[in-house]
Structure formats: C-alpha cells, structure tokens
Design an enzyme around this catalytic site. Sequence first.
Site, PDB file in Angstrom:
ATOM      1  N   ARG A  61      17.661  -9.107  29.299  1.00  0.00           N
ATOM      2  CA  ARG A  61      18.991  -9.658  28.996  1.00  0.00           C
ATOM      3  C   ARG A  61      19.731 -10.113  30.242  1.00  0.00           C
ATOM      4  O   ARG A  61      20.584 -11.000  30.162  1.00  0.00           O
ATOM      5  CB  ARG A  61      19.799  -8.619  28.206  1.00  0.00           C
ATOM      6  N   GLU A  98      18.993   4.931  29.091  1.00  0.00           N
ATOM      7  CA  GLU A  98      19.691   5.762  28.097  1.00  0.00           C
ATOM      8  C   GLU A  98      18.682   6.228  27.038  1.00  0.00           C
ATOM      9  O   GLU A  98      18.817   7.300  26.475  1.00  0.00           O
ATOM     10  CB  GLU A  98      20.816   4.938  27.436  1.00  0.00           C
TER      11      GLU A  98
HETATM   12  O1  LIG Z   1      22.549   1.331  32.575  1.00  0.00           O
HETATM   13  P1  LIG Z   1      21.254   1.643  31.907  1.00  0.00           P
HETATM   14  O2  LIG Z   1      21.266   2.972  31.209  1.00  0.00           O
HETATM   15  O3  LIG Z   1      20.087   1.501  32.825  1.00  0.00           O
HETATM   16  O4  LIG Z   1      21.057   0.625  30.705  1.00  0.00           O
HETATM   17  C1  LIG Z   1      21.336  -0.762  30.822  1.00  0.00           C
HETATM   18  C2  LIG Z   1      20.099  -1.601  30.672  1.00  0.00           C
HETATM   19  O5  LIG Z   1      19.533  -1.409  29.363  1.00  0.00           O
HETATM   20  C3  LIG Z   1      19.328  -2.679  28.758  1.00  0.00           C
HETATM   21  O6  LIG Z   1      18.080  -3.207  29.055  1.00  0.00           O
HETATM   22  P2  LIG Z   1      16.705  -2.727  28.416  1.00  0.00           P
HETATM   23  O7  LIG Z   1      15.981  -1.902  29.427  1.00  0.00           O
HETATM   24  O8  LIG Z   1      16.956  -2.146  27.068  1.00  0.00           O
HETATM   25  O9  LIG Z   1      15.840  -4.051  28.343  1.00  0.00           O
HETATM   26  P3  LIG Z   1      15.989  -5.519  27.699  1.00  0.00           P
HETATM   27  O10 LIG Z   1      16.989  -6.265  28.555  1.00  0.00           O
HETATM   28  O11 LIG Z   1      14.599  -6.053  27.864  1.00  0.00           O
HETATM   29  O12 LIG Z   1      16.440  -5.409  26.268  1.00  0.00           O
HETATM   30  C4  LIG Z   1      20.414  -3.545  29.357  1.00  0.00           C
HETATM   31  O13 LIG Z   1      20.125  -4.915  29.249  1.00  0.00           O
HETATM   32  C5  LIG Z   1      20.446  -3.073  30.805  1.00  0.00           C
HETATM   33  O14 LIG Z   1      19.493  -3.725  31.620  1.00  0.00           O
HETATM   34  N1  LIG Z   2      24.142   1.415  24.096  1.00  0.00           N
HETATM   35  C1  LIG Z   2      23.492   0.337  24.534  1.00  0.00           C
HETATM   36  N2  LIG Z   2      23.643  -0.851  23.905  1.00  0.00           N
HETATM   37  C2  LIG Z   2      22.975  -1.947  24.356  1.00  0.00           C
HETATM   38  N3  LIG Z   2      22.148  -1.940  25.399  1.00  0.00           N
HETATM   39  C3  LIG Z   2      21.981  -0.776  26.048  1.00  0.00           C
HETATM   40  N4  LIG Z   2      21.245  -0.456  27.130  1.00  0.00           N
HETATM   41  C4  LIG Z   2      21.406   0.865  27.377  1.00  0.00           C
HETATM   42  N5  LIG Z   2      22.257   1.405  26.501  1.00  0.00           N
HETATM   43  C5  LIG Z   2      22.628   0.403  25.651  1.00  0.00           C
END
Ligand SMILES: O=P(O)(O)OC[C@H]1O[C@H](OP(=O)(O)OP(=O)(O)O)[C@H](O)[C@@H]1O
Ligand SMILES: Nc1ncnc2[nH]cnc12
Length: 178
Positions: A61, A98
């Site tokens: 993202r 998370e």
């Molecule tokens: O602050 P944090 O606890 O590290 O969480 C935030 C991260 O989690 C999500 O990505 P995700 O790893 O789900 O991957 P994606 O972008 O491929 O959906 C979001 O886009 C951040 O990069």
């Molecule tokens: N609560 C949340 N919603 C969307 N993206 C996330 N990445 C980590 N925590 C998330």
Amino acid sequence: MTPEDLKQFVRTVPDFPAPGILFRDVTTLIGHGPSLTAAIGHLATRAQASGATMLAGMEARGFIFGAAAAAHAGIGFIPVRKPGKLPVPTIGVDYQLEYGTDRLEIDPTTITPGQHVALVDDLIATGGTALAATELLRSAGAIVTHAFFVIDLPDLAGADRLRAAGVTVDALMDFPGH
Ligand SMILES: O=P(O)(O)OC[C@H]1O[C@H](OP(=O)(O)OP(=O)(O)O)[C@H](O)[C@@H]1O
Ligand SMILES: Nc1ncnc2[nH]cnc12
C-alpha cells in the site's frame, strides 16, 4: 479536500485479517478520484517541505501513495519490497506486524549515502514496518528524518516508537481507539 474531509472515505472492516483487528481500508479512498488526488497532494506538499530528495514506500500500500507523491513532488521513489522480489543483491530486515511477521528488502544501490529519504505509507499501527524500513534505509546510508502516512492508529503507539528513533511523524488523519 482537507485531510479531515478524506476520513469519511476510509472503510472500516471488523475482524480482518484476524479476529479483533479493525481494518482501516484505503481501497475506498483511492477509488474516489478527488480523494486520491487530495491525499497525494497533501503527502507530496508535506514531503517536499521536509527537504526529502527521495521518497520510499513500503510494499504494497505504500507504493500507491509513495510513488504518486514522489511523482507529484518531482523526486524519485524507492520501493521497499517484501522478500524475494528484487533481482539484485539486497539488504533486508525481519519485523513484526499488528497481525504477524514479515520481511522487507531494498536494493542498497538506489541510495546515495547522505541522501535525505522520507517514508510514505498508507497507515502506521505498531510502527514495526516503518521502523524496519527506517533501519534498512539508514543502513544503506540514507538520512531518514520524516515519515508521512495517510492514517495513524495512535493507540498502537507506532508513531511514538518512530519518533523515539528520531523520525518526525506526520499523518493526514488518525483513528483513536483503532
Ligand atoms: O505499523 P505496522 O504495525 O507495521 O502496520 C502498518 C503496515 O501494515 C500494512 O501493511 P501490510 O504489511 O498489511 O501489507 P500490504 O501493504 O501488502 O497490505 C500497512 O500498509 C503498513 O505497511
Ligand atoms: N488496523 C489496520 N488496518 C489496516 N492496515 C493495518 N496494518 C496494520 N494494522 C492495520
């Protein structure tokens, strides 16, 4: 549209990807042209003001907002990738999310030592992803002083962790209570 106006375009999905997680989904925000344009404009303006000469975004993202903001600001973009995707020797770091664990990698030759690189992602929760990216970019010689997010989940304290690592954190909106 102001950052406050953008908040209504974020969709909230309970219990995804695991029970108890309130997932803040930007799919709806990026699917609405004026919201996407406004979000990119705000991120690019703030990133430019930080003095960054490159932006780095975390897969996946972070690519959506980071590359568009970099293009808007007229500067380059560094993809911080999930493992095994880059076709050259990489440096990498494992980190906790998370809802699980993952790994990030970069091509260190994309960074000129001493260059000011700012992070961009859709959301900061625990800060594990942004801290890992900061560590990686710094180990390649980047100066990382600013990170920009569309959404901050302040109760998960990721922004506090990132600030403790010397990074100024700026988000367009927050969702207290996550
Ligand atoms: O602050 P944090 O606890 O590290 O969480 C935030 C991260 O989690 C999500 O990505 P995700 O790893 O789900 O991957 P994606 O972008 O491929 O959906 C979001 O886009 C951040 O990069
Ligand atoms: N609560 C949340 N919603 C969307 N993206 C996330 N990445 C980590 N925590 C998330």
